[in-house]
Write a protein that holds these residues in place. Structure first.
Motif, PDB file in Angstrom:
ATOM      1  N   VAL A  13     -18.083   0.975  30.047  1.00  0.00           N
ATOM      2  CA  VAL A  13     -19.290   1.407  30.627  1.00  0.00           C
ATOM      3  C   VAL A  13     -20.649   0.084  30.236  1.00  0.00           C
ATOM      4  N   MET A  14     -21.201  -0.144  31.479  1.00  0.00           N
ATOM      5  CA  MET A  14     -21.917  -1.364  31.537  1.00  0.00           C
ATOM      6  C   MET A  14     -23.415  -0.965  31.860  1.00  0.00           C
ATOM      7  N   ASP A  15     -24.347  -1.218  30.895  1.00  0.00           N
ATOM      8  CA  ASP A  15     -25.924  -1.180  31.105  1.00  0.00           C
ATOM      9  C   ASP A  15     -26.307  -2.470  31.800  1.00  0.00           C
ATOM     10  N   ALA A  16     -26.597  -2.296  33.026  1.00  0.00           N
ATOM     11  CA  ALA A  16     -26.681  -3.452  34.018  1.00  0.00           C
ATOM     12  C   ALA A  16     -28.200  -3.563  34.154  1.00  0.00           C
ATOM     13  N   SER A  17     -29.211  -3.066  33.403  1.00  0.00           N
ATOM     14  CA  SER A  17     -30.281  -3.284  33.405  1.00  0.00           C
ATOM     15  C   SER A  17     -30.889  -4.634  33.332  1.00  0.00           C
ATOM     16  N   LEU A  18     -30.250  -5.564  32.629  1.00  0.00           N
ATOM     17  CA  LEU A  18     -30.674  -6.937  32.287  1.00  0.00           C
ATOM     18  C   LEU A  18     -29.797  -8.010  33.283  1.00  0.00           C
ATOM     19  N   LEU A  19     -28.924  -7.073  34.254  1.00  0.00           N
ATOM     20  CA  LEU A  19     -27.987  -8.032  34.859  1.00  0.00           C
ATOM     21  C   LEU A  19     -28.463  -9.310  35.499  1.00  0.00           C
ATOM     22  N   LEU A  48     -14.378  -4.503  36.469  1.00  0.00           N
ATOM     23  CA  LEU A  48     -13.831  -4.218  35.139  1.00  0.00           C
ATOM     24  C   LEU A  48     -14.246  -3.154  34.565  1.00  0.00           C
ATOM     25  N   CYS A  49     -15.312  -2.461  35.359  1.00  0.00           N
ATOM     26  CA  CYS A  49     -16.239  -1.426  34.567  1.00  0.00           C
ATOM     27  C   CYS A  49     -15.609  -0.035  35.210  1.00  0.00           C
ATOM     28  N   ASP A  50     -15.823   1.026  34.401  1.00  0.00           N
ATOM     29  CA  ASP A  50     -15.722   2.285  35.007  1.00  0.00           C
ATOM     30  C   ASP A  50     -16.995   2.929  35.292  1.00  0.00           C
ATOM     31  N   VAL A  51     -17.963   2.698  34.701  1.00  0.00           N
ATOM     32  CA  VAL A  51     -19.359   3.190  35.032  1.00  0.00           C
ATOM     33  C   VAL A  51     -20.486   2.035  34.745  1.00  0.00           C
ATOM     34  N   ILE A  52     -21.387   1.868  35.865  1.00  0.00           N
ATOM     35  CA  ILE A  52     -22.279   0.935  35.750  1.00  0.00           C
ATOM     36  C   ILE A  52     -23.637   1.604  35.908  1.00  0.00           C
ATOM     37  N   TYR A  53     -24.511   1.620  34.862  1.00  0.00           N
ATOM     38  CA  TYR A  53     -25.997   2.403  35.173  1.00  0.00           C
ATOM     39  C   TYR A  53     -27.073   1.295  34.696  1.00  0.00           C
ATOM     40  N   PHE A  54     -28.203   1.434  35.230  1.00  0.00           N
ATOM     41  CA  PHE A  54     -29.422   0.683  35.279  1.00  0.00           C
ATOM     42  C   PHE A  54     -30.861   1.224  35.487  1.00  0.00           C
ATOM     43  N   SER A  55     -31.529   0.734  34.876  1.00  0.00           N
ATOM     44  CA  SER A  55     -33.148   0.840  35.016  1.00  0.00           C
ATOM     45  C   SER A  55     -33.575  -0.029  36.076  1.00  0.00           C
TER      46      SER A  55
END
Length: 274
Positions: A13-19, A48-55
């Motif tokens: 799971v990737m937190d992409a807020s600061l992507l 590569l990720c199963d879940v990506i979430y972000f603000s």
């Protein structure tokens, strides 16, 4: 990381807020990615990720946020939580306008000339503070400039929240709103004892498309004045300390009359220039 997750049957799971900032740094610093476009780097990470979430306030420059899920089974497991926190699936927390704004923001995140602005401004600010001998975390990062409060106000004990005090002083001296990242942000131990943080920082985040270079120079100037008068800054104590989320809901007061003394020195040096 993907291989380890596969080996142990874990989701990635990737937190992409600061992507956006990280995409810039990956292209700048990773030899294997120098010839890839921002879009290509993003695609490789996402695959590569199963879940990506972000603000979306950080990624996409819009209100709200997003979650991308590869598995329908996982979607079905999670959808029951949405009415509890947002509203039903078809009337969630984002308007059509915000979704349109987010779409544009995500597309612009793929533009290298858009995403390099923040890190360049932050890098400039950090370099200017280093020149003036002001303690700041180096090398410069992407989210903001982090002032080292442990060194800036080394006369304030951690029990009196030096980073919180410095953030208050900076607001008094310049109307600059920073965020305490130190002991004040921690929770007390179950027995009520204070858990001191390893670092005491004041984070000066830079909202994208909002700040100009003149505002950064202004903040540097005010920090330089404050550093010269840092001995006037005193600590803080809680007057109202909730058991949970004290960082959000608590109230504090100065341990002495130091805030008024700081204002008096400011008026002596600058008059009513604010």
């Amino acid at each position: 990381i993907r291989r380890v997750c596969d080996e142990f049957g874990l989701m990635l799971v990737m937190d992409a807020s600061l992507l956006a900032d990280n995409l810039h740094f990956i292209k700048e610093r990773e030899e294997a990615c120098k010839d890839l476009s921002i879009r290509e780097i993003t695609r490789r990470m996402a695959d590569l990720c199963d879940v990506i979430y972000f603000s979306a306030r950080k990624l996409g420059c819009a209100r709200g946020g997003g979650m991308c899920i590869r598995s329908e089974e996982l979607y079905r497991r999670m959808r029951g939580l949405v009415p509890l926190y947002e509203g039903f699936l078809t009337y969630g927390g984002m308007s059509v306008r915000e979704m349109e704004a987010l779409t544009v923001g995500l597309e612009e995140t793929m533009d290298e000339e858009v995403i390099n602005q923040g890190p360049q401004f932050i890098g400039f600010m950090v370099d200017e503070l280093v020149k003036r001998g002001i303690p700041v975390i180096t090398p410069a990062g992407g989210l903001g400039c982090h002032i080292n409060a442990m060194q800036f106000v080394d006369h304030i004990p951690q029990a009196q929240y030096p980073a919180g005090a410095l953030a208050s002083a900076l607001y008094i001296a310049g109307g600059i709103r920073g965020m305490e990242r130190g002991t004040l942000s921690e929770q007390r131990e179950p027995d009520g004892s204070e858990l001191f943080a390893n670092m005491e920082l004041v984070r000066l985040a830079m909202p994208r498309r909002v700040f100009t270079l003149s505002q950064v120079k202004y903040a540097v100037d005010r920090l330089e004045w404050l550093y010269a008068n840092r001995r006037l800054i005193g600590g803080l104590v809680f007057t109202e300390e909730p058991e949970i989320l004290r960082f959000f809901y608590g109230r504090l007061a100065p341990v002495s009359d130091w805030q008024n003394e700081l204002v008096a020195q400011f008026r002596k040096d600058f008059g009513d220039s604010l």
